[in-house]
Motif scaffolding. Structure first.
Motif, PDB file in Angstrom:
ATOM      1  N   ASP A   1       2.737  -4.846  21.691  1.00 30.33           N
ATOM      2  CA  ASP A   1       1.439  -4.962  21.028  1.00 30.33           C
ATOM      3  C   ASP A   1       0.355  -4.864  22.094  1.00 30.33           C
ATOM      4  O   ASP A   1       0.123  -5.821  22.839  1.00 30.33           O
ATOM      5  CB  ASP A   1       1.365  -6.320  20.307  1.00 30.33           C
ATOM      6  CG  ASP A   1      -0.008  -6.528  19.666  1.00 30.33           C
ATOM      7  OD1 ASP A   1      -0.854  -5.607  19.730  1.00 30.33           O
ATOM      8  OD2 ASP A   1      -0.221  -7.619  19.096  1.00 30.33           O
ATOM      9  N   LYS A   2      -0.278  -3.698  22.179  1.00 29.66           N
ATOM     10  CA  LYS A   2      -1.263  -3.494  23.247  1.00 29.66           C
ATOM     11  C   LYS A   2      -2.395  -4.513  23.192  1.00 29.66           C
ATOM     12  O   LYS A   2      -2.963  -4.893  24.207  1.00 29.66           O
ATOM     13  CB  LYS A   2      -1.856  -2.081  23.147  1.00 29.66           C
ATOM     14  CG  LYS A   2      -0.897  -1.019  23.678  1.00 29.66           C
ATOM     15  CD  LYS A   2      -1.571   0.337  23.758  1.00 29.66           C
ATOM     16  CE  LYS A   2      -0.519   1.422  23.857  1.00 29.66           C
ATOM     17  NZ  LYS A   2      -1.088   2.769  23.777  1.00 29.66           N
ATOM     18  N   SER A   3      -2.707  -4.969  21.960  1.00 32.45           N
ATOM     19  CA  SER A   3      -3.832  -5.898  21.843  1.00 32.45           C
ATOM     20  C   SER A   3      -3.496  -7.274  22.428  1.00 32.45           C
ATOM     21  O   SER A   3      -4.374  -8.096  22.651  1.00 32.45           O
ATOM     22  CB  SER A   3      -4.244  -6.041  20.378  1.00 32.45           C
ATOM     23  OG  SER A   3      -3.220  -6.707  19.665  1.00 32.45           O
TER      24      SER A   3
ATOM     25  N   GLY B   1       2.177  -9.189  25.539  1.00 29.27           N
ATOM     26  CA  GLY B   1       2.905  -8.236  24.710  1.00 29.27           C
ATOM     27  C   GLY B   1       3.934  -7.418  25.468  1.00 29.27           C
ATOM     28  O   GLY B   1       4.695  -6.655  24.874  1.00 29.27           O
TER      29      GLY B   1
ATOM     30  N   THR C   1       5.318   2.045  24.738  1.00 28.64           N
ATOM     31  CA  THR C   1       5.436   1.135  23.606  1.00 28.64           C
ATOM     32  C   THR C   1       6.884   0.957  23.185  1.00 28.64           C
ATOM     33  O   THR C   1       7.728   1.832  23.381  1.00 28.64           O
ATOM     34  CB  THR C   1       4.670   1.676  22.384  1.00 28.64           C
ATOM     35  OG1 THR C   1       5.149   3.002  22.114  1.00 28.64           O
ATOM     36  CG2 THR C   1       3.181   1.728  22.664  1.00 28.64           C
TER      37      THR C   1
END
Lengths: 390, 370, 390, 370
Positions: free
Chosen positions: A167-169, A174, A134
């Motif tokens: 942003d993993k979603s 992302g 991340t």
């Protein structure tokens, strides 16, 4: 005009590549045994090494274009030894990513650094959507957390281009590329892999633990996450279009080395292909030599074709994957078949043939396995998205 | 300078032949196969495209453009894409014309080339294959013996394409004076030569049904010295064989592409277990493999053809191309049948015909010349 | 005890099979050309034909068990000609289904009929869930509606075992097998397929239009649709466990015929395998002969192994699919490789080699393609359900 | 009578060796490979299983059970499943013992077999391979010349397993009196024979790191007539070679099964694109293919071994088995690496070692005897 002949200049360039390759070959065994770094510039003979591409200054429109020559030079260098090539040029995949996605200022800033590329994580292979590393913006700094493996040249590189998600979603959209230089706080190279082949070439595992880098280390500087589509991901993937045929050419150079060695070794014992004869006048070994040569030739032509397209500015996503799929398969099978032809003596470390077999095996794995390439090819010819054919 | 770019003229020829193959050859392929019959009107239409006269210099009544093996390879791929059997029939005169252009003496060219410059299809052929399971070009059993001022030819030939109507045969034989391919000679033998018996291949062939084959029996066929192709210089046997082998390979490439282009939409439309079979990796990977090999085959053929074109010895490149193309074409045709499953086995679809044609074509050299 | 030797009785049985096969072979070409039915019983030589299995009366526990002999007899018969086998035994797949799923009364009632098996529909291949043919109970009769294709021996059979669904929403559990005899109202054979091979063997397309059959024509008489699982479907599939190695053996018989022909043809021209030599003393053609023989041998041993298991009452779902997958692949590749070895003369209709190539191709398609078999194998070794691996 | 059923005794042996392979060989495999070192204690443990003495008749101090190539094939598969390199080391005395049991004269058996019936591992080996890329058993370059009452052996041997400690070598040579394999003879040569130079394979091998190989130079090594295996009768060279070839094949089968049994759980656990890769047809079909070929290889080996056991000429069956096993083992090992992807390339997993071992094993005959 369809043409497969090399001009005099083409040949001159490749002759220089071969001259250096033969010198580097003398050191290949020792470096493999010691899993040592290989810096041709430090070889005693290196003072006479010319950069083959410097000869391109004499290049005219009648000579083979640079995009294609780059493949032949790569294959010619790995024909000597895999590691020669890696050490010769100024960087690895990370530099290609920088050139493809960086702003002019970023390119200028880091162009002389050797940059590795860190994509794979312990729990994801070619699946970029699954990236767990991340990046979080904290004031004017990015905080990077995650773990990367199989980072080619990660130990000796000056820095790494790292894929991380904002942003993993958001899935692929992302994912962004960051440049992280050695010495950044929280960045540690944890492990140098021991491998089947390309042992003189480092493969690193690395950890980023609250690693802080300046905000302008985001490649391309685009912090937005597009609502739809894969965002900048497509552009990032373009990097691979150029490297796929290149990687294939490197593997095919090793396959050609194995075939040349095998042919010479057998010829010295009186076994040679009679090109005039049909199948009824050939020995089993001659037939095998012919088939291996045809495979290597096919693979090389696929790589040249893909690079010819890119040199013309034409799209080559399909052809780049064809080159990588074919080249990867040929690299592994041709070297294996050569060892079979050489028999017991071939698997001794008296000769480099067994090393080429080990080195070449990576070709069908890294930068997208043969299976991934076939998926790309199938999607292209079927007009399927990655969710329609996965 | 390495380049994969066809000339504009080659692009144009490709387009023209692609259309002809789609509209004419593909339509006629299945009926001709079922009836084992070659439609004469189709030969006429193909002839009008100028396939034969393109290779014949203007001084002998042809179109005089430079004979180009690369252009021929592009053409043959397209015609083979339509139907290899009909394409081979349309192009079999090249087996006679191209060697004549390449090796013929001035007199031989003057005498025979004009036969092919009229508006009507004119058949001539090459007699190469012999009745042996271990047949090999380096070891022909047909011999030419010097007799007086001329030669006497003896031997047996099989599977001579278009032999039912060929006015002349180019008979490949051994001179008996040299080794291997260096000993290869070619003789122009008219259909009515004394001692020449022509019999149809009674039992026919598994594929290429519309291509009529004959057997020749040469029982001391006397020909004059002028019948020896190339006169005193003879021929370059390697070049002749390379040209024939690459001709077959280019046809095979077209066939392989046809298989792929049929299998792709079939797999997209065919639903099994609730989803198009093309979305299953096992099928998708077979299709990807076809595309990989169609490309690879084409470059190998082009490379060998470019050597043929520039006049260097193309034997090695031809052997590589032919070995590769024979194997991969068969694999593609075989997998094409597999993708279609039961529909690959019945004659309602073209796939089973391509499967037979692929196996037939890839064991025969010399159905047309590049 | 592990053993691969045939006893005297085994050999006697197979010698009789071969004697008949050689006679039938004389008629094979003609029947293929005319796409004609082939009834060996009507051949002039047929009066001397013994049923090879009648020799089994002399069978002791020291002889090879019937389950295995059935494979060898099948391969021995198709070695002569594919169609011989089909005509010799009393029925086709439908009879096997009757024996596996019928009640004792049903078996007794139809045991002397030749029964084909109708599964495939125009829009479904091996996907039984997708079956559209319906059966609706109307008083004491079933009304069948639907269309079936690729019904082997459907033209000459006395009746057909038809898969139809009682309830499409129930998936596999709703599928039942019905016996429908020729002459039933609304049952029509619409089409005889023209095929690549096995041309003397009929393949029918048929239509059932409000076809009425008595209620007791439901095989097994079980009208319930279980709420969970595939119901009687598993039992029905067991039919195929027994036929898969059998079908493989038939294909391998043809492959063996092609190899024997090729070996003999080449031997007459002086080309023979020297079994003493290593790869450096072999010609390309000798090597190919060895490899083809090894493939056929491997396939045959897989078929024998699967049938040995079933003869011992052991489960063989995995091994039956291994036999079919391997046998199917060998049947298509071995015959093709033989034609390549034979060269130009092999593709003439002077010889049967080209016919065996055409005939054998069906082996990897019918009764579950090679792809379906590999799915079954993979599910078995991975412990996956059909929804986990599809 | 065709049967695939092992005897109860064979089942028992299989179980025992399976456990031994899992607990001992598999554990030691990687450290031995990395260090290129053979752990002596392991040889001792393997010896205690009675692998050597099982083939030696009781009259010479062995366990006297019938020498059974089929049982050996079952054993070798299991040991190879643990580690082919360590298995070959443990079993290399069979290269000396089995030919002695099969062909030795009464005197030879009495003199040499008891060496192997003590409780301590005793090394002896076979010298077969020679320094030629075109090495072929029908054409050995090591010769035995009759000198007086004995013989003089001259030639060079390479890749002699366990040669670093073998007390005796069985040297394969040509007698020079007959053709091909009929000319094959074997001589018992002690380590300290005059004229015999033993040198380690300085550069080692790509795989089988824990198996020490040596080179032999035989410079007119004089041996007595009694050193000729089989005395005046000599040996059946085919049987000897078949036994060695099948030994390697059985080891390879074990290796192939190990690859499969590692790739299956890996593919089930490894998640890519949100699903275990085993659920993708491309991977699942590779695994299915491995299972198909592991089975097929086993039956081919068993069939050849059963011919060896019953005493009929097993040359053809052995050639088929070896050809098939060499190819398929390599394919399985190669696909094993592919299933593991990057993990197949690094030495944290056994796969890359198996890949090297597979390629090494399948080009060498004669690492142990069936």
């Amino acid at each position: 005009m369809i043409d497969f002949e090399l001009t005099e200049l083409d040949q001159e360039i490749l002759a220089e590549v071969r001259r250096q390759a033969l010198i580097c070959r003398k050191y290949a065994r020792d470096l493999d045994e010691n899993e040592a770094e290989f810096v041709p510039k430090e070889l005693p003979e290196a003072k006479d090494f010319k950069n083959p591409f410097s000869l391109m200054s004499k290049h005219t429109e009648h000579d083979t274009p640079l995009s294609i020559m780059a493949m032949l030079v790569a294959a010619g260098a790995s024909w000597g030894d895999y590691s020669v090539r890696m050490r010769e040029d100024s960087g690895g995949l990370g530099n290609a990513a920088l050139r493809a996605s960086g702003t002019p200022e970023q390119i200028e800033r880091w162009k002389d650094k050797r940059l590795a590329m860190a994509i794979t994580e312990p729990s994801c292979g070619s699946d970029s959507k699954a990236i767990q590393t991340t990046a979080v913006l904290d004031g004017d700094e990015w905080i990077i957390n995650g773990e990367k493996i199989f980072v080619t040249t990660g130990c000796r590189a000056d820095g790494v281009v790292v894929w991380a998600t904002l942003d993993k979603s958001a899935g692929r959209a992302g994912i962004k590329s960051f440049i992280i230089m050695k010495g950044a706080p929280g960045f540690e190279v944890t492990h140098k892999e021991k491998k089947l082949g390309i042992r003189a070439d480092d493969t690193a595992a690395m950890v980023f633990k609250d690693c802080r880098i300046a905000r302008d280390h985001l490649l391309g500087l685009n912090e937005n996450i597009p609502k739809q589509g894969a965002g900048g991901f497509r552009a990032v993937m373009k990097t691979f279009n150029n490297t796929r045929p290149f990687v294939a050419a490197i593997g095919l150079g090793m396959a050609q080395a194995a075939l040349d060695f095998t042919r010479d070794a057998l010829a010295r014992e009186g076994v040679e292909v009679d090109w005039d004869g049909g199948k009824h006048s050939r020995s089993a070994v001659q037939q095998e030599l012919i088939e291996i040569e045809a495979e290597i030739e096919a693979g090389m032509l696929d790589a040249l074709h893909a690079s010819w397209l890119s040199g013309n500015g034409a799209p080559n996503n399909l052809e780049a994957s064809i080159a990588k799929a074919k080249g990867g398969e040929v690299a592994r099978t041709a070297t294996s078949r050569c060892l079979e032809l050489l028999g017991g003596l071939g698997i001794t470390r008296d000769h480099l043939a067994e090393k080429w077999f080990r080195d070449a095996r990576i070709t069908d794995i890294y930068e997208g396995t043969g299976q991934i390439q076939r998926l790309i090819i199938a999607r292209e010819i079927l007009g399927y998205s990655s969710s329609e054919l996965s | 300078m390495i380049s994969f770019g066809p000339t504009e003229e080659q692009e144009l020829i490709r387009e023209t032949l692609r259309e002809f193959a789609a509209s004419e050859l593909r339509e006629a392929a299945r009926p001709s196969d079922e009836a084992s019959r070659l439609p004469d009107e189709l030969l006429g239409k193909a002839w009008e495209l100028g396939l034969a006269s393109a290779a014949i210099p203007t001084e002998f009544g042809g179109d005089g453009t430079q004979r180009s093996p690369i252009t021929n390879a592009i053409m043959l791929e397209e015609l083979g894409h339509g139907c290899v059997s009909l394409a081979a029939a349309a192009l079999s005169p090249s087996l006679f014309i191209h060697p004549l252009v390449d090796f013929g003496t001035e007199e031989q060219k003057r005498e025979y080339l004009p036969l092919f410059t009229t508006s009507k299809y004119h058949a001539a052929s090459l007699a190469f294959q012999e009745p042996s399971f271990t047949f090999d070009a380096t070891n022909l059993k047909t011999f030419a013996e010097v007799k007086g001022d001329g030669y006497e030819l003896s031997g047996r030939k099989r599977l001579v394409p278009m032999g039912d109507r060929a006015s002349h045969f180019l008979v490949l034989a051994r001179g008996g004076t040299r080794e291997g391919l260096d000993d290869l000679e070619a003789f122009i033998v008219p259909r009515d030569a004394a001692g020449l018996t022509i019999a149809p291949e009674l039992e026919k062939t598994m594929g290429l049904h519309s291509l009529p084959f004959v057997q020749l029996e040469l029982d001391r066929v006397a020909v004059s010295a002028a019948a020896r192709l190339g006169g005193a210089d003879g021929i370059d046997g390697r070049r002749l064989l390379n040209s024939c082998r690459l001709g077959s390979a280019a046809l095979a490439l077209g066939l392989a592409r046809a298989v792929m282009e049929c299998a792709i939409p079939y797999a997209q439309e065919r639903v099994a277990f609730g989803t198009p079979i093309a979305r299953k990796q096992a099928i998708a990977f077979m299709l990807a493999e076809m595309q990989i090999e169609v490309n690879s085959m084409r470059w190998l053929i082009w490379k060998a053809a470019s050597q043929l074109e520039s006049g260097v010895d193309a034997t090695r490149a031809t052997t590589l191309a032919q070995t590769y193309v024979n194997r991969e074409t068969m694999k593609i045709a075989d997998n094409g049948v597999q993708v279609l499953g039961g529909h690959g086995f019945i004659r309602d679809y073209p796939m089973e015909m391509w499967y037979r044609n692929a196996r037939t074509l890839t064991v025969l050299d010399g159905l047309c010349a590049l």
